[in-house]
Design a protein around this motif. Structure first.
Motif, short mmCIF file in Angstrom:
data_model
loop_
_atom_site.label_atom_id
_atom_site.label_comp_id
_atom_site.label_asym_id
_atom_site.label_seq_id
_atom_site.Cartn_x
_atom_site.Cartn_y
_atom_site.Cartn_z
N LEU A 1 0.82 -1.22 0.00
CA LEU A 1 0.00 0.00 0.00
C LEU A 1 0.85 1.26 0.00
O LEU A 1 0.53 2.26 0.62
N GLU A 2 1.98 1.19 -0.73
CA GLU A 2 2.87 2.34 -0.85
C GLU A 2 2.71 2.93 -2.24
O GLU A 2 3.10 2.32 -3.24
N ILE A 3 2.11 4.10 -2.32
CA ILE A 3 1.81 4.73 -3.61
C ILE A 3 2.48 6.09 -3.66
O ILE A 3 2.30 6.92 -2.78
N ASP A 4 3.29 6.29 -4.65
CA ASP A 4 3.93 7.59 -4.82
C ASP A 4 4.02 7.90 -6.31
O ASP A 4 3.54 7.15 -7.16
N GLU A 5 4.64 9.03 -6.61
CA GLU A 5 4.71 9.50 -7.99
C GLU A 5 5.48 8.52 -8.88
O GLU A 5 5.12 8.26 -10.03
N GLU A 6 6.55 7.94 -8.34
CA GLU A 6 7.36 7.00 -9.11
C GLU A 6 6.55 5.77 -9.51
O GLU A 6 6.64 5.29 -10.65
N ILE A 7 5.74 5.27 -8.59
CA ILE A 7 4.89 4.10 -8.88
C ILE A 7 3.95 4.41 -10.03
O ILE A 7 3.74 3.59 -10.94
N LEU A 8 3.37 5.59 -10.02
CA LEU A 8 2.42 5.97 -11.07
C LEU A 8 3.09 6.10 -12.43
O LEU A 8 2.51 5.75 -13.46
N ILE A 9 4.33 6.60 -12.44
CA ILE A 9 5.07 6.70 -13.70
C ILE A 9 5.37 5.30 -14.24
O ILE A 9 5.23 5.02 -15.42
N ARG A 10 5.74 4.39 -13.32
CA ARG A 10 6.00 3.00 -13.73
C ARG A 10 4.72 2.37 -14.27
O ARG A 10 4.75 1.60 -15.24
N THR A 11 3.59 2.69 -13.64
CA THR A 11 2.31 2.16 -14.10
C THR A 11 2.03 2.60 -15.53
O THR A 11 1.56 1.80 -16.36
N GLU A 12 2.33 3.86 -15.84
CA GLU A 12 2.11 4.37 -17.20
C GLU A 12 2.96 3.60 -18.21
O GLU A 12 2.50 3.26 -19.30
N ARG A 13 4.20 3.32 -17.86
CA ARG A 13 5.08 2.61 -18.79
C ARG A 13 4.58 1.19 -19.04
O ARG A 13 4.58 0.69 -20.17
N VAL A 14 4.17 0.52 -17.97
CA VAL A 14 3.69 -0.85 -18.10
C VAL A 14 2.41 -0.90 -18.93
O VAL A 14 2.22 -1.78 -19.77
N LYS A 15 1.52 0.08 -18.73
CA LYS A 15 0.27 0.10 -19.50
C LYS A 15 0.55 0.23 -21.00
O LYS A 15 -0.17 -0.34 -21.82
N LYS A 16 1.61 0.96 -21.37
CA LYS A 16 1.94 1.10 -22.78
C LYS A 16 2.32 -0.25 -23.39
O LYS A 16 1.97 -0.56 -24.53
N VAL A 17 3.04 -1.05 -22.61
CA VAL A 17 3.41 -2.37 -23.11
C VAL A 17 2.20 -3.30 -23.15
O VAL A 17 1.99 -4.05 -24.11
N LEU A 18 1.37 -3.23 -22.12
CA LEU A 18 0.19 -4.08 -22.06
C LEU A 18 -0.78 -3.81 -23.20
O LEU A 18 -1.56 -4.68 -23.58
N SER A 19 -0.71 -2.60 -23.76
CA SER A 19 -1.64 -2.25 -24.84
C SER A 19 -1.40 -3.09 -26.09
O SER A 19 -2.22 -3.11 -26.99
N ASN A 20 -0.25 -3.79 -26.16
CA ASN A 20 0.06 -4.62 -27.33
C ASN A 20 0.05 -6.11 -26.98
O ASN A 20 0.67 -6.91 -27.68
#
Length: 372
Positions: A65-84
C-alpha cells in the motif's frame, strides 16, 4: 495469463509473477520491441529488463500500500506495453477478468486510490513543469490523461512527468554524436527500417541503446561504422564484376523477370548466390554455366559485353561526379537503371564521396581500360 489468488504477496512471489508476465509478453510480441529488447531473449534479459523492474515495483506498491509518484510513472510505462498484449485485449473485452490478474488488480487499485485526486494538476502547472507554453499542453492533451475536476480540465501529473522524461531522454540521444536513431542508420545505409531491425536481430549491428518507451531506438555510431567497413570489405570480395545483381541478370542475360531469377536462386538453379540487402549477388561463373546449359547462344560474349558496358558506365559516372556535371550524372543514372546497374552507380558515388576509387578487379582493368 497469471491470475491472482492471495491478496498480499511476498518478494519472491512478486518477482516470480513479474518474471511470468514479462515472459508472457515476450512470447507474444514478435520482432522488435523497443521497450523489452531485440533478438533472442534469455531469462537474464527478462529479469534485467525495465519492464520486469517496473512490474516488481508496482506489485510491491500494491502489496505494501505504498503509492507515490514513481509508482504511477512506472504504471504508465507498463500500460503502454500491455496495450500490445493479450492483457489489454482482456482488459478491453472484460474488465472484471483483467482485474483478477495480479498486474491488472494492482493497476486498477493504483488508478482508483484517493491519491489520484491530488495527482491532477492544471494545464498552467503542466506548462511550468515542462517549460512549454499552454498551446503545447493543449496540443498534447491526449498524452496527459485529461479529466474534468471541479469544472476545470486537469491533466495527470505522472503522465506529464513521464512525457518530460521521454522528451529529455530523446534529446539526450539526439544531441549525443555517438548515437544515431534507427531512421538515421536506415538512411545512412540506404536500407529500410525493417531491414535495420533485421540486422539488429541477426547481430550485424551488435550493440544498441534501447531507451524507455516512447523514446525510440538509438544505435552507437561506432557499430554502424564497423558494419559499413565489413560491408565494404564484402563488396571488394564479391565485387560487381565477379558477381551480378538480380535485375541485370534477369534483363540483360536471360530476358526474364527479377522474380524468376530470385526463384531460380531459391531452387538452387543459380548456386552460391548471396543475399546482400534487398538484392542477390550471383556468381558470374554461375550465370555463364546456366546460360550455356539453357542453350543461350554466345553466352560468353553477352557476359563480356555486360562487363564492358558496366565498366564504361562507371568511368563516365565517375568523371561526371568529378566535374560536378549534374546533367550527365542524371543521364547515366537513367541509363544505368534500365540496364540494372543502379546499385553499382550508388556504390560508385559512395566511393567518390569518401574520396576513394570504386573497386574494380585487375582483370577488368587489363581487359577494358584502353578501350574507347
Amino acid at each position: 495469463m497469471r491470475v491472482a489468488i492471495e491478496e498480499n504477496m511476498n518478494i519472491k512471489e512478486i518477482e516470480r509473477e513479474a518474471e511470468n508476465i514479462v515472459t508472457d509478453i515476450i512470447n507474444y510480441i514478435k520482432g522488435v520491441n523497443e521497450y523489452i529488447g531485440v533478438g533472442s531473449i534469455t531469462q537474464k534479459d527478462v529479469t534485467t529488463s525495465t519492464l520486469y523492474k517496473d512490474i516488481v515495483k508496482i506489485l510491491e506498491g500494491r502489496s505494501n500500500l505504498e503509492i507515490d509518484e514513481e509508482i504511477l510513472i512506472r504504471t504508465e510505462r507498463v500500460k503502454k506495453v500491455l496495450s500490445n498484449t493479450p492483457y489489454q485485449q482482456i482488459w478491453n473485452s472484460n474488465l472484471e477478468t483483467f482485474n483478477k490478474t495480479k498486474i491488472g488488480e494492482a493497476i486498477v487499485f493504483l488508478e482508483n486510490t484517493n491519491f489520484m485526486e491530488s495527482e491532477y494538476i492544471t494545464q498552467s502547472e503542466a506548462s511550468n513543469l515542462l517549460g512549454k507554453d499552454i498551446a503545447h499542453i493543449t496540443n498534447m492533451i491526449h498524452r496527459f490523461e485529461p479529466r474534468i475536476i471541479n469544472d476545470r480540465r486537469m491533466v495527470r501529473r505522472s503522465s506529464v512527468i513521464a512525457y518530460k522524461n521521454e522528451y529529455e531522454a530523446r534529446n539526450k540521444f539526439k544531441t549525443n554524436e555517438e548515437y544515431m536513431s534507427a531512421d538515421e542508420v536506415a538512411n545512412e545505409l540506404n536500407f529500410s527500417i525493417h531491414f535495420i531491425y533485421k540486422l539488429l536481430k541477426e547481430g550485424e549491428l551488435s550493440k544498441y541503446a534501447v531507451s524507455t518507451a516512447g523514446v525510440g531506438l538509438y544505435i552507437e555510431k561506432k557499430y554502424v561504422e564497423e558494419y559499413k567497413k565489413r560491408r565494404d570489405e564484402q563488396r571488394k570480395k564479391y565485387n560487381m564484376f565477379d558477381f551480378l545483381g538480380t535485375q541485370e541478370t534477369a534483363l540483360i542475360l536471360f530476358n526474364k523477370t527479377p522474380a524468376t531469377i530470385s526463384n531460380w536462386i531459391k531452387k538452387g538453379i543459380l548456386k552460391n548466390s548471396k543475399k546482400v540487402g534487398r538484392n542477390y549477388e550471383i556468381p558470374r561463373s554461375e550465370v555463364l554455366r546456366v546460360m550455356k546449359e539453357e542453350g543461350y547462344e554466345n553466352a560468353d560474349t553477352k557476359v563480356e559485353n555486360r562487363d564492358r558496358t558496366l565498366f564504361q558506365y562507371i568511368k563516365i559516372y565517375t568523371r561526371a561526379l568529378k566535374d560536378n556535371d549534374k546533367q550527365q550524372q542524371e543521364g547515366i543514372l537513367d541509363l544505368a537503371e534500365k540496364k540494372g546497374f543502379k546499385d553499382y552507380m550508388k556504390v560508385t558515388r559512395e566511393a567518390f564521396n569518401k574520396g576513394e576509387e570504386v573497386y574494380i578487379p585487375d582483370w577488368v582493368l587489363e581487359e577494358y581500360e584502353n578501350e574507347n
